[in-house]
Each structure stands twice: as structure tokens, then as C-alpha cells.
Scaffold this motif. Structure first.
Motif, PDB file in Angstrom:
ATOM      1  N   ILE A 188      11.803 -19.932   9.282  1.00 57.71           N
ATOM      2  CA  ILE A 188      10.649 -19.925  10.182  1.00 57.71           C
ATOM      3  C   ILE A 188       9.377 -19.861   9.341  1.00 57.71           C
ATOM      4  N   TYR A 189       8.402 -20.692   9.738  1.00 61.77           N
ATOM      5  CA  TYR A 189       7.162 -20.834   8.959  1.00 61.77           C
ATOM      6  C   TYR A 189       5.967 -20.272   9.724  1.00 61.77           C
ATOM      7  N   PHE A 190       5.011 -19.715   8.981  1.00 63.47           N
ATOM      8  CA  PHE A 190       3.718 -19.311   9.536  1.00 63.47           C
ATOM      9  C   PHE A 190       2.626 -20.116   8.840  1.00 63.47           C
ATOM     10  N   LYS A 191       1.469 -20.258   9.484  1.00 69.30           N
ATOM     11  CA  LYS A 191       0.363 -21.022   8.918  1.00 69.30           C
ATOM     12  C   LYS A 191      -0.534 -20.095   8.119  1.00 69.30           C
ATOM     13  N   ASP A 192      -0.577 -20.321   6.820  1.00 68.89           N
ATOM     14  CA  ASP A 192      -1.346 -19.455   5.934  1.00 68.89           C
ATOM     15  C   ASP A 192      -2.838 -19.828   5.985  1.00 68.89           C
ATOM     16  N   LYS A 193      -3.646 -19.049   5.265  1.00 68.47           N
ATOM     17  CA  LYS A 193      -5.090 -19.257   5.287  1.00 68.47           C
ATOM     18  C   LYS A 193      -5.505 -20.605   4.708  1.00 68.47           C
ATOM     19  N   ASP A 194      -4.659 -21.175   3.843  1.00 71.90           N
ATOM     20  CA  ASP A 194      -4.965 -22.492   3.264  1.00 71.90           C
ATOM     21  C   ASP A 194      -4.465 -23.653   4.127  1.00 71.90           C
ATOM     22  N   ASP A 195      -4.115 -23.344   5.420  1.00 77.25           N
ATOM     23  CA  ASP A 195      -3.631 -24.352   6.381  1.00 77.25           C
ATOM     24  C   ASP A 195      -2.271 -24.944   5.982  1.00 77.25           C
ATOM     25  N   CYS A 196      -1.591 -24.293   5.081  1.00 77.03           N
ATOM     26  CA  CYS A 196      -0.239 -24.735   4.700  1.00 77.03           C
ATOM     27  C   CYS A 196       0.779 -23.809   5.376  1.00 77.03           C
ATOM     28  N   TRP A 197       1.844 -24.419   5.924  1.00 71.97           N
ATOM     29  CA  TRP A 197       2.898 -23.636   6.578  1.00 71.97           C
ATOM     30  C   TRP A 197       3.860 -23.113   5.516  1.00 71.97           C
ATOM     31  N   LYS A 198       4.090 -21.796   5.526  1.00 71.14           N
ATOM     32  CA  LYS A 198       4.920 -21.164   4.508  1.00 71.14           C
ATOM     33  C   LYS A 198       5.978 -20.290   5.169  1.00 71.14           C
ATOM     34  N   LEU A 199       7.067 -20.022   4.422  1.00 68.65           N
ATOM     35  CA  LEU A 199       8.169 -19.226   4.959  1.00 68.65           C
ATOM     36  C   LEU A 199       7.732 -17.779   5.234  1.00 68.65           C
ATOM     37  N   LEU A 200       8.331 -17.169   6.264  1.00 68.99           N
ATOM     38  CA  LEU A 200       7.964 -15.814   6.655  1.00 68.99           C
ATOM     39  C   LEU A 200       8.233 -14.786   5.558  1.00 68.99           C
ATOM     40  N   GLU A 201       9.163 -15.076   4.642  1.00 68.80           N
ATOM     41  CA  GLU A 201       9.450 -14.106   3.589  1.00 68.80           C
ATOM     42  C   GLU A 201       8.228 -13.894   2.693  1.00 68.80           C
ATOM     43  N   ILE A 202       7.366 -14.920   2.579  1.00 66.60           N
ATOM     44  CA  ILE A 202       6.137 -14.799   1.775  1.00 66.60           C
ATOM     45  C   ILE A 202       5.202 -13.782   2.421  1.00 66.60           C
TER      46      ILE A 202
END
Length: 391
Positions: A116-130
């Protein structure tokens, strides 16, 4: 136990669930997925949007045994692929979406942090573990300190002591600690057992076992051969997996341009077709030939079915090009109707002795391009498949 509960994601946050859709997923569902987004790391598959309907929190905790846990709290979620459902946790949401799209998996879902991905501040979708590791970082020193305290207490139990009284009390404390650890492990095993049971009951394996039990119960009753939605013909069509993996999805009652109408066409992996004629399980299959002691012959019902199948095969030979053309036009199937094989499902062989079984095999061997199959044989195939899949 030392613990800390903190905010993980705010209400209305949108997340993306990574799935790898099976070939038979409904096209309407596929249209609700997202394919092209900026993700890191990028994995094969498509993405299904979900939304938080309330604040999501995470709990960091250390057990008495010194084990660190990082668990998401329960939270309400929604997704356009399940418009009428209110989902109560992120894990449940992932499992339900996986069940919709990944139908070829025995157990739906997986690790939410890895899929599952979330949208980070840089507008890139990253894994929830991050995000999980990022939120845990401010508390890392305090948790490591608590773990050291627990480990130091463990060390006390193995230090040599001179005073027997101190040794006695420390041994009691150590036993109490071991009891706590064992109780914790037992609780974890019970939770894992329940989780496995829940996944098993939702899996295809459990569904197939239920259908196999239903098949056994049907054999105890008298169902019609072809008429009605509860007929043997309808049930076999819906449960053609019993015949094994050598066939694709069966084609029922095909109007393919010849006079006779078959019960089924079965596409084979190499691009040909077999046919199936269904009769009732209550019919006799073989009978002793009284004019020739020790010999057997087909029953009148089987002889009638063989005659019907011979006509089917003749019709297919005459119209094989028309059949192949119509299957391609109407069903987009590239199949050849050259020399099809025929199967007749009829009767039962539960109470046969070795003499009956040998006679049945000899009679079957005498047929050309036709094989008689009993409901007992079909049930045995299903049970064998279940054993293979369970292993």
C-alpha cells in the motif's frame, strides 16, 4: 509493557493498493483502477484507490519479552470498488480488494506495509513502511532504552550468586518470567491459528471443499437430469473444475450450426474440443449378460447415451468448419472441431466389486473416441484434486 500511540495519517487521506488482477476480473472493476502514477519503488500491477474516513493511528509497543511491535489501529476506510461497504481496518480493506482482483490466490491480501502506497511531500507514491519508519524515528531511542532494561533484567538470571536465598528468589522470578513468555507465545499462536482459519474459510480451497460436500449430498437425492436450475446439468456446468485442469471453462448448450444440441463443449489446452453428455446418477451402467455367464454388457441407458453421442460426433464431423467459425465469432475462441472425444457421465460404481470394475474397463476400452464416466469416478477426481491443492 511500554507503548506509545501516535497519529499515522489524517482523515480523508488517499492511499493506493497494489494488485495484480486475474484474467477474469470484471471490466467495470478494471476501469476503477489507476495504472500510471509516480511510485517508488515501482512494481508490476495496477493501483486501487482507498480513502481514510477517519484519523489513522499507529501503536508502538514493547512486550514483557522485549519484542517490538508496530501495529496500525482500527480505522474506517472506503473504496470505489466496494461502494456499499464500510471497511474497519487497513488489513481488511487490502484483503477485500485482493479478493476482488486477485482471484487466483488461495489467501487474499498480504503485508499492508509492502503493498500500500501513500503520497509523499514530493508527490511521489511510496510504500507505507517508509512512513512507518519515519514516524517511529523520534521514539527510537526511548524504545531501545526500554529494550536494554528488559535485556539487563534477563542477564541477572544467569549471573552466579553466592547467597542461596537470593538465588532462590531469582529463580522464582525467572520462572514467573518464563510463564509470562509462554502465555504470550500461546496467545500469539492462538491469534495466528484464528487468522489462518479465517483465511482458509475465505479461500478457494474452502469453497471447493464445500462444493465437494454439496456434490456428496446431491448424490443422496434424486435431482432432475436437465430441467430446472437445480438439475445435474446446471450443477455440473457450474462446477466443471471437478474434471481437472485439462480443460478450460466449459461451454454449455452451444448452438453451433448442427441439428443436435450437446450438453457441453470442453476446450482442451491444445485448441481442440471434447464433448460431455450428462445422464442421472441413478441409472445403471453395466449389467450381467445372462446369455453368457461371467460376461457383462452396457445397460439400456448407457446404450441409448452412446447412440446419442455417436450422432453428436457425426454432426461435428460434418460441420466442423462451421462450428470453429461460430465459436470464433460469438465467443472469440480459436478451437478446432477435428476428431473430438466424447464423455458420458452416468450412474455410480460405489458398490462394484473387482469383477464389475474389470468388466467396466474392458467395455470402455472397446469404445472408440467415447468414454463412460461414473459419478463415483467424478467424485474421486474431485477428492484427489483437493488432496493435491491442500498439500
Amino acid at each position: 509493557m511500554f507503548s506509545q500511540i501516535v497519529d499515522f495519517l489524517p482523515e480523508k487521506t488517499e492511499l493506493m493498493v497494489l494488485v495484480k488482477p486475474s484474467e477474469d476480473v470484471d471490466e467495470e472493476l478494471k476501469r476503477l483502477t489507476v495504472r500510471e502514477i509516480k511510485v517508488q519503488p515501482k512494481k508490476a500491477g495496477v493501483y486501487v484507490p482507498i480513502s481514510l474516513d477517519e484519523l489513522l493511528k499507529i501503536k508502538f509497543s514493547i512486550s514483557k519479552a522485549g519484542k517490538l511491535s508496530r501495529d496500525l489501529e482500527r480505522c474506517k476506510f472506503s473504496t470505489p470498488v466496494l461502494p456499499n461497504e464500510q471497511l474497519k481496518s487497513l488489513n481488511q480493506t487490502y484483503q477485500e480488494i485482493s479478493r476482488l482482483f486477485e482471484k487466483n490466490r488461495l489467501a487474499p491480501g498480504g503485508k499492508v506495509y509492502d503493498n500500500i502506497y501513500f503520497k509523499d511531500k514530493d508527490d511521489c507514491w511510496k510504500l507505507l513502511e517508509i512512513l512507518r519508519d519515519r514516524i517511529y524515528q523520534p521514539f527510537e531511542d526511548e524504545f531501545e532504552k526500554q529494550q536494554r532494561i528488559i535485556n539487563e533484567k534477563d542477564d541477572v538470571y544467569v549471573r552466579p550468586l553466592v547467597e542461596s536465598e537470593n538465588l532462590f528468589f531469582l529463580e522464582l522470578e525467572q520462572k514467573d518470567k518464563r510463564i509470562d513468555v509462554l502465555q504470550s507465545q500461546n496467545k500469539n499462536l492462538q491469534e495466528q491459528s484464528q487468522e489462518f482459519k479465517t483465511k482458509y474459510e475465505k479461500s478457494k480451497l474452502f469453497a471447493y471443499q464445500q462444493k465437494l460436500d454439496e456434490f456428496k449430498n446431491r448424490l443422496k437425492s434424486d435431482y432432475p437430469e436437465t430441467s430446472g436450475t437445480d438439475s445435474w446439468q446446471e450443477w455440473i456446468y457450474k462446477n466443471n473444475w471437478l474434471f481437472g485442469i485439462q480443460y478450460g471453462s466449459s461451454i454449455a448448450h452451444p448452438q453451433v450450426g448442427f441439428r443436435s444440441i450437446l450438453d457441453y463443449l470442453f476446450p482442451t489446452p491444445d485448441g481442440f474440443i471434447d464433448i460431455l453428455e450428462i445422464k442421472k446418477p441413478s441409472h445403471d451402467v453395466i449389467k450381467e449378460d445372462k446369455s453368457h455367464p461371467g460376461a457383462f454388457k452396457w445397460s439400456s441407458e448407457v446404450n441409448e447415451a452412446i447412440g446419442q453421442v455417436v450422432n453428436y460426433l457425426h454432426e461435428i464431423e460434418l460441420h466442423q468448419l462451421e462450428i470453429a467459425k461460430k465459436l470464433k465469432q460469438e465467443l472469440s475462441l480459436e478451437l478446432s472441431a477435428i476428431k473430438p472425444r466424447a464423455f458420458i457421465l452416468i450412474g455410480r460404481s460405489d458398490d462394484w466389486n473387482e469383477k464389475h470394475k474389470e468388466a467396466f474397463r474392458r467395455l470402455n476400452h472397446s469404445l472408440h473416441g467415447i468414454e463412460i464416466l461414473t459419478y463415483t469416478d467424478l467424485l474421486q477426481r474431485g477428492e484427489n484434486l483437493m488432496k493435491v491443492y491442500a498439500d
